[in-house]
Design a protein around this motif. Structure first.
Motif, PDB file in Angstrom:
ATOM      1  N   ARG A   1     -11.263  -1.856  -0.324  1.00  0.00           N
ATOM      2  CA  ARG A   1      -9.973  -1.733  -0.997  1.00  0.00           C
ATOM      3  C   ARG A   1      -9.724  -2.967  -1.832  1.00  0.00           C
TER       4      ARG A   1
ATOM      5  N   GLU B   1       0.824  -1.215   0.000  1.00  0.00           N
ATOM      6  CA  GLU B   1       0.000   0.000   0.000  1.00  0.00           C
ATOM      7  C   GLU B   1       0.855   1.262   0.000  1.00  0.00           C
TER       8      GLU B   1
ATOM      9  N   VAL C   1      -4.750   4.045  -3.570  1.00  0.00           N
ATOM     10  CA  VAL C   1      -5.484   3.357  -2.493  1.00  0.00           C
ATOM     11  C   VAL C   1      -5.137   3.966  -1.148  1.00  0.00           C
TER      12      VAL C   1
END
Length: 169
Positions: A76, A19, A28
């Motif tokens: 997500r 991430e 994201v």
């Protein structure tokens, strides 16, 4: 072939690092290890590792699993290597899971407005644009719009039937 498996605490270093990676972080949100650990214990969330050929290729988070409206949030989805078809396969599996196992009526998501690649993928699967939340997400030092998309159970099943019919022709 992509499969999903429950995310475990052992996966969290890999997931949080992905991430934060420069190729992904603008697209994201990022959670801390503690946020993931809390989600793994919370029945309102399910976190999955996306796997292809025995290797992790992404991860996803489903939220609002206890919604009285049977509306599940795809919080997500992150596919690490783009352009290999993993995103489409993973979304199909996640939607089959959400509509078949969880018995969701609706799956919705938000996407940062500059993420054209993701929006095209969602639309091709049958998600429909529902509106925009103006400047609802902070990326670096700027606020950006979030576009909302959703797909209903019957829309997804119709899309699956069309694909099966097309494959038989």
């Amino acid at each position: 072939m992509v499969t999903i498996q429950p995310l475990t605490p052992a996966d969290l270093g890999f997931v949080t690092q992905a991430e934060q990676h420069s190729e992904h972080r603008r697209f994201v949100g990022q959670w801390t290890t503690d946020q993931y650990l809390n989600a793994l214990e919370d029945p309102n969330y399910q976190c999955f590792l996306l796997v292809a050929d025995g290797q992790p290729v992404g991860h996803c988070i489903l939220a609002d699993l206890q919604s009285p409206d049977d509306s599940v949030l795809l919080k997500r989805i992150l596919v690490y290597d783009k352009g290999l078809g993993y995103g489409r396969l993973a979304l199909d599996i996640i939607l089959v899971y959400a509509f078949g196992v969880i018995k969701a009526n609706r799956v919705w998501l938000d996407v940062r407005s500059f993420n054209d690649r993701a929006e095209k993928l969602y639309q091709s699967i049958g998600f429909r644009y529902e509106g925009t939340l103006k400047k609802a997400s902070k990326v670096d030092d700027a606020y950006v719009d979030l576009n909302l998309y959703a797909i209903l159970r019957e829309e997804f099943h119709k899309k699956l039937n069309e694909m099966e019919t097309h494959e038989r022709i």
